[in-house]
Design an enzyme around this catalytic site. Structure first.
Site, PDB file in Angstrom:
ATOM      1  CE  LYS A 295      78.434-138.093 -21.045  1.00  0.00           C
ATOM      2  NZ  LYS A 295      78.064-136.828 -20.484  1.00  0.00           N
TER       3      LYS A 295
ATOM      4  CE  LYS B  21      72.255-136.289 -18.057  1.00  0.00           C
ATOM      5  NZ  LYS B  21      72.948-135.892 -16.827  1.00  0.00           N
TER       6      LYS B  21
ATOM      7  CE  LYS C 200      79.150-134.932 -12.396  1.00  0.00           C
ATOM      8  NZ  LYS C 200      79.481-135.916 -13.447  1.00  0.00           N
TER       9      LYS C 200
HETATM   10  P1  ATP Z   1      78.307-135.788 -17.268  1.00  0.00           P
HETATM   11  O1  ATP Z   1      77.860-134.597 -18.029  1.00  0.00           O
HETATM   12  O2  ATP Z   1      79.783-135.823 -17.041  1.00  0.00           O
HETATM   13  O3  ATP Z   1      77.778-137.092 -17.800  1.00  0.00           O
HETATM   14  P2  ATP Z   1      76.252-135.829 -15.237  1.00  0.00           P
HETATM   15  O4  ATP Z   1      75.761-134.556 -14.636  1.00  0.00           O
HETATM   16  O5  ATP Z   1      75.402-136.510 -16.242  1.00  0.00           O
HETATM   17  O6  ATP Z   1      77.719-135.548 -15.798  1.00  0.00           O
HETATM   18  P3  ATP Z   1      77.100-138.317 -14.024  1.00  0.00           P
HETATM   19  O7  ATP Z   1      78.396-138.375 -13.300  1.00  0.00           O
HETATM   20  O8  ATP Z   1      77.047-138.855 -15.415  1.00  0.00           O
HETATM   21  O9  ATP Z   1      76.587-136.801 -14.013  1.00  0.00           O
HETATM   22  O10 ATP Z   1      76.004-139.047 -13.165  1.00  0.00           O
HETATM   23  C1  ATP Z   1      76.029-139.064 -11.738  1.00  0.00           C
HETATM   24  C2  ATP Z   1      74.652-139.421 -11.206  1.00  0.00           C
HETATM   25  O11 ATP Z   1      73.776-138.300 -11.329  1.00  0.00           O
HETATM   26  C3  ATP Z   1      73.980-140.570 -11.956  1.00  0.00           C
HETATM   27  O12 ATP Z   1      73.255-141.356 -11.030  1.00  0.00           O
HETATM   28  C4  ATP Z   1      73.044-139.865 -12.899  1.00  0.00           C
HETATM   29  O13 ATP Z   1      71.959-140.658 -13.282  1.00  0.00           O
HETATM   30  C5  ATP Z   1      72.605-138.689 -12.028  1.00  0.00           C
HETATM   31  N1  ATP Z   1      72.181-137.550 -12.852  1.00  0.00           N
HETATM   32  C6  ATP Z   1      72.949-136.886 -13.751  1.00  0.00           C
HETATM   33  N2  ATP Z   1      72.267-135.880 -14.299  1.00  0.00           N
HETATM   34  C7  ATP Z   1      71.026-135.911 -13.750  1.00  0.00           C
HETATM   35  C8  ATP Z   1      69.846-135.127 -13.925  1.00  0.00           C
HETATM   36  N3  ATP Z   1      69.829-134.115 -14.783  1.00  0.00           N
HETATM   37  N4  ATP Z   1      68.749-135.449 -13.197  1.00  0.00           N
HETATM   38  C9  ATP Z   1      68.770-136.475 -12.315  1.00  0.00           C
HETATM   39  N5  ATP Z   1      69.842-137.268 -12.121  1.00  0.00           N
HETATM   40  C10 ATP Z   1      70.960-136.986 -12.804  1.00  0.00           C
HETATM   41 MG    MG Z   2      76.079-138.305 -17.198  1.00  0.00          MG
END
Ligand code: ATP
Ligand code: MG
Length: 327
Positions: free
Chosen positions: A111, A194, A197
């Site tokens: 990040k 990955k 969001k």
């Molecule tokens: P950001 O981009 O803000 O980091 P994110 O989509 O990575 O958002 P997080 O809030 O960081 O989401 O993570 C929330 C949960 O979703 C965590 O348990 C994380 O491991 C899971 N997660 C996030 N992205 C994935 C993915 N691509 N596949 C499976 N699990 C995911």
């Molecule tokens: Mg994340």
């Protein structure tokens, strides 16, 4: 029964990755112990975000938790910022984690990669400290997360060990629980990355209409091999679609390969889209109803009340252990 804890940052719209890697598993385990499922709004401040967006995303995640099948009578759903103990404990715990180990965290490296040092907020660097506080506050042994968060849970384990060695048994040892399939859903447009969001190309959002979901899956990046075969190195796009299908249907990769033997990617993608739509469509309707009902704030208040009860006890235990508590 062991306590269960997990959270999601309200940094953007929830993705299919969040659903498969996290929310789906929360629903599965909610009857196996007391769960504490929070919306990590303090963590969302670690990167720039508009106040209204933060507020709206936070309520939205709570509504999706309910729509996905979390029962607020069983699971405690709350905002991280509604429980002051998260912040208070993090200030204490920051003294037991070190610069070296924090700078090795993949999430921090990812990040902050494109940012100038002057622009990297301290909160992004100390993120794992707050996350360790989140985890230990609820004496939770089980931490269901996607693969990307395992490193942070491991760091929390190191911290618990360190703290308990120094002050005696004070904190409960947590353990990450990662689904065998679907712990890392990749982007449909770049299957080497990955699905996230906070990425503007976050791919499938839980809020997308059925038509948009189908369109996105039909245009997912694949390859020239022209066969449905699981091989992350050679066929990352197809393997990712297989992972999505497998995690939502329970079918093994072998079963999927057999089912689509001799068939083209068009047929396969159509089937993946059907599976995703069948899973998401019913709870999209429930989501709309929940938002309209105004129930979310009530659920968050109830969750925060219970969370505060447990968290304040842990905080006092830690304060006493380190010598801060004089009453
Ligand atoms: P950001 O981009 O803000 O980091 P994110 O989509 O990575 O958002 P997080 O809030 O960081 O989401 O993570 C929330 C949960 O979703 C965590 O348990 C994380 O491991 C899971 N997660 C996030 N992205 C994935 C993915 N691509 N596949 C499976 N699990 C995911
Ligand atoms: Mg994340």
């Amino acid at each position: 029964m062991d306590n269960i804890l997990s959270g999601i940052k309200p940094t953007g719209q929830l993705t299919l990755g969040n659903y498969i890697g996290a929310i789906k598993n929360f629903v599965k385990v909610q009857n196996e112990g007391e769960s504490f499922l929070f919306i990590a709004d303090l963590h969302a401040l670690t990167l720039p975000i508009e106040p209204q967006t933060l507020h709206d995303n936070s309520r939205d995640i709570a509504a999706f938790y309910l729509a996905a099948g979390l029962n607020p009578e069983k699971a405690n759903i709350f905002l991280q910022s509604d429980v002051a103990a998260h912040s208070e404990l993090a200030i204490i715990l920051q003294n037991y984690l070190y610069m070296g180990e924090l700078s090795r965290m993949t999430q921090f490296k990812d990040k902050s990669a494109k940012m100038k040092e002057e622009a990297i907020g301290l909160g992004l660097f100390t993120y794992p400290v707050l996350m360790a506080a989140d985890i230990v506050l609820y004496d939770s042994k089980r931490i269901p997360v996607g693969e990307d968060q395992v490193q942070h849970v491991e760091l929390a384990r190191d911290l618990v060990k360190r703290f308990n060695n120094r002050y005696g048994e004070t904190l409960v040892m947590p353990k990450a629980e990662v689904a065998k399939v679907g712990a890392r859903i990749m982007s449909l447009s770049d299957p080497t990355k990955k699905m996230s969001k906070s990425d503007p190309k976050g791919d499938v959002y839980l809020k997308d209409s059925v038509d948009v979901i189908r369109k996105k899956i039909m245009s997912a990046v694949t390859d020239m091999e022209a066969k449905v075969h699981y091989d992350v190195e050679k066929q990352p796009g197809v393997s990712n679609l297989m992972t999505i299908m497998s995690s939502l249907t329970g079918k093994s990769f072998e079963q999927i390969e057999k089912e689509f033997e001799g068939k083209g990617y068009g047929d396969f993608k159509r089937a993946v889209a059907d599976v995703v739509i069948a899973e998401l469509a019913p709870f999209k309707e429930r989501y709309e109803q929940i938002v309209k009902s105004g129930k979310v704030d009530e659920v968050l208040a109830k969750g925060a009340k219970r969370a505060n009860e447990i968290a304040s006890k842990t905080l006092v235990r830690v304060q006493k252990a380190v010598g801060l508590y004089h009453k």
